[in-house]
Scaffold this motif. Structure first.
Motif, PDB file in Angstrom:
ATOM      1  N   ILE A   6       1.373  -1.163  -0.010  1.00 21.42           N
ATOM      2  CA  ILE A   6      -0.226   0.395   0.033  1.00 21.42           C
ATOM      3  C   ILE A   6       0.898   1.309   0.398  1.00 21.42           C
ATOM      4  O   ILE A   6       1.711   2.388   0.477  1.00 21.42           O
ATOM      5  CB  ILE A   6      -0.948  -0.014   1.065  1.00 21.42           C
ATOM      6  N   LEU A   7       0.530   2.138  -1.305  1.00 25.89           N
ATOM      7  CA  LEU A   7       1.585   3.218  -1.224  1.00 25.89           C
ATOM      8  C   LEU A   7       1.203   4.719  -0.124  1.00 25.89           C
ATOM      9  O   LEU A   7      -0.036   4.125  -0.267  1.00 25.89           O
ATOM     10  CB  LEU A   7       1.884   3.899  -2.592  1.00 25.89           C
ATOM     11  N   ASP A  15       3.651   7.751  -6.359  1.00 25.89           N
ATOM     12  CA  ASP A  15       3.407   7.104  -5.403  1.00 25.89           C
ATOM     13  C   ASP A  15       2.595   7.634  -5.717  1.00 25.89           C
ATOM     14  O   ASP A  15       0.981   6.747  -5.479  1.00 25.89           O
ATOM     15  CB  ASP A  15       3.839   7.706  -3.989  1.00 25.89           C
ATOM     16  N   TYR A  16       1.396   8.768  -5.950  1.00 23.30           N
ATOM     17  CA  TYR A  16       0.254   9.029  -6.035  1.00 23.30           C
ATOM     18  C   TYR A  16      -0.648   9.130  -7.117  1.00 23.30           C
ATOM     19  O   TYR A  16      -1.408   8.382  -6.955  1.00 23.30           O
ATOM     20  CB  TYR A  16      -0.167  10.611  -5.595  1.00 23.30           C
ATOM     21  N   TYR A  17       0.417   8.112  -8.194  1.00 26.27           N
ATOM     22  CA  TYR A  17      -0.237   8.307  -9.670  1.00 26.27           C
ATOM     23  C   TYR A  17      -0.327   6.890  -8.780  1.00 26.27           C
ATOM     24  O   TYR A  17      -1.343   6.133  -9.362  1.00 26.27           O
ATOM     25  CB  TYR A  17       0.811   8.113 -10.583  1.00 26.27           C
ATOM     26  N   GLY A  18       0.515   5.953  -8.485  1.00 22.29           N
ATOM     27  CA  GLY A  18      -0.105   4.092  -8.474  1.00 22.29           C
ATOM     28  C   GLY A  18      -1.218   4.084  -7.415  1.00 22.29           C
ATOM     29  O   GLY A  18      -1.449   3.105  -7.958  1.00 22.29           O
ATOM     30  N   TYR A  19      -1.178   4.998  -6.771  1.00 25.31           N
ATOM     31  CA  TYR A  19      -1.839   5.340  -4.931  1.00 25.31           C
ATOM     32  C   TYR A  19      -3.570   4.787  -6.290  1.00 25.31           C
ATOM     33  O   TYR A  19      -4.544   4.828  -5.960  1.00 25.31           O
ATOM     34  CB  TYR A  19      -2.297   6.292  -4.315  1.00 25.31           C
ATOM     35  N   GLU A  20      -3.606   6.133  -6.399  1.00 27.38           N
ATOM     36  CA  GLU A  20      -5.388   6.517  -7.794  1.00 27.38           C
ATOM     37  C   GLU A  20      -5.198   5.256  -8.835  1.00 27.38           C
ATOM     38  O   GLU A  20      -6.259   4.960  -8.759  1.00 27.38           O
ATOM     39  CB  GLU A  20      -4.763   7.719  -8.139  1.00 27.38           C
ATOM     40  N   GLN A  48       3.955  -3.394 -11.372  1.00 35.94           N
ATOM     41  CA  GLN A  48       5.020  -2.021 -11.454  1.00 35.94           C
ATOM     42  C   GLN A  48       4.409  -0.567 -11.288  1.00 35.94           C
ATOM     43  O   GLN A  48       4.978   0.175 -10.125  1.00 35.94           O
ATOM     44  CB  GLN A  48       6.012  -2.769 -12.241  1.00 35.94           C
ATOM     45  N   ILE A  49       3.456  -0.252 -11.893  1.00 38.59           N
ATOM     46  CA  ILE A  49       2.612   1.396 -11.690  1.00 38.59           C
ATOM     47  C   ILE A  49       2.136   1.338 -10.640  1.00 38.59           C
ATOM     48  O   ILE A  49       2.571   2.322  -9.977  1.00 38.59           O
ATOM     49  CB  ILE A  49       2.563   1.175 -12.975  1.00 38.59           C
ATOM     50  N   GLU A  50       1.734   0.638 -10.088  1.00 40.38           N
ATOM     51  CA  GLU A  50       0.495   1.001  -9.447  1.00 40.38           C
ATOM     52  C   GLU A  50       2.096   0.500  -7.628  1.00 40.38           C
ATOM     53  O   GLU A  50       1.370   1.014  -6.744  1.00 40.38           O
ATOM     54  CB  GLU A  50      -0.292  -0.609  -8.925  1.00 40.38           C
ATOM     55  N   THR A  51       3.144   0.199  -7.912  1.00 39.06           N
ATOM     56  CA  THR A  51       3.845   0.083  -6.376  1.00 39.06           C
ATOM     57  C   THR A  51       5.019   0.993  -7.156  1.00 39.06           C
ATOM     58  O   THR A  51       5.969   1.045  -6.159  1.00 39.06           O
ATOM     59  CB  THR A  51       4.738  -1.125  -6.483  1.00 39.06           C
TER      60      THR A  51
END
Length: 276
Positions: A6-7, A15-20, A48-51
């Motif tokens: 969880i970012l 990190d914000y992009y991956g979280y969203e 990989q992008i989500e993390t």
């Protein structure tokens, strides 16, 4: 049971992009594999992008926005994410590039980053340090999105003739790079001139510099050394650099003759017969 990373969305734009991305995907009731199948990317890439382990591209963001009905939310984050990957001292320059109405630059040795191909940029960035090279290259190329704006800046580039002969990586890379320069030949907003070797003494002997002009803000001039950059709106510096640039443009070949020289060097030095 697999532990989900969880970012912290406040840690960085990436990190914000991956979280969203994860939030939108889960709200749509899709797994990473299912979303990957829809947008034609692998589940591994989405993970990989989500993390926050890989940078998202503009194309990826557009496809995911369409698939998840985000109203373009992820696409609007891409420039911020890419800019955050640049060296801290260079981020102000990227913002200047994004806001400028007119960009004028002089480069005696290398093609400027706003006109570099992927392979050329990768070779230049990896010359001293190859850590995180994929992301650093992607961040550099993302700056070129300024040319895709509804009203892109008027762009003037004066390159020393050495740029055409300075063999970055190999003949294939150089041919591709010179072809890219020629691709702007009929673009009235992108103007490329070559300062020939036989010019002799000229106004740019002290090194490269950029000039950024805006609709309402003061003009800013920029130069850099090995470690950092030096933007300034000092009127004396702006006037001096602007005068130097006028002299450089006057001494350089015309836009048409410059294109012919680029084409000639590309064919003679990096032509198909030279690539074997």
């Amino acid at each position: 049971m697999t532990r989900i990373n969880i970012l912290d969305p406040g840690a960085s734009p990436l990190d914000y992009y991956g979280y969203e991305l994860r939030r939108y995907r889960e709200a749509a009731g899709l797994t990473q594999q299912q979303l990957g199948d829809i947008v034609n990317y692998t589940a591994s890439l989405i993970c990989q992008i989500e993390t926050a382990k890989k940078l998202p591209t503009a194309q990826f963001s557009e496809r995911v926005d369409a698939a998840l009905g985000t109203g373009g939310a992820l696409s609007r984050l891409v420039d911020l994410v890419m800019r955050s990957q640049l060296p801290a001292w260079f981020r102000e320059v990227a913002e200047l590039e994004a806001r400028a109405r007119e960009i004028c630059l002089f480069q005696p040795q290398l093609v400027h980053g706003l006109l570099q191909t992927d392979a050329y940029a990768r070779a230049v960035l990896g010359a001293v340090e190859d850590d995180d090279l994929n992301n650093r290259t992607a961040a550099r190329l993302a700056r070129q999105r300024v040319f895709q704006k509804v009203q892109p800046p008027v762009f003037w580039a004066v390159f020393g003739e050495a740029v055409l002969y300075h063999k970055v990586s190999g003949a294939n890379v150089m041919r591709e790079q010179l072809l890219k320069l020629l691709s702007f030949e009929r673009n009235p907003r992108v103007n490329i001139q070559i300062l020939p070797f036989d010019t002799g003494i000229h106004a740019g002997l002290l090194g490269s510099f950029d000039i950024f002009r805006f609709a309402t803000d003061p003009t800013i001039v920029y130069s850099e050394d090995y470690e950092t950059g030096h933007p300034t709106a000092n009127p004396d510096a702006v006037e001096s650099r602007s005068l130097r640039y006028d002299h450089l443009r006057a001494a350089a070949l015309s836009i048409e003759d410059s294109a012919e020289l680029i084409r000639s060097v590309m064919e003679d030095r990096y032509g198909e017969q030279q690539l074997a």
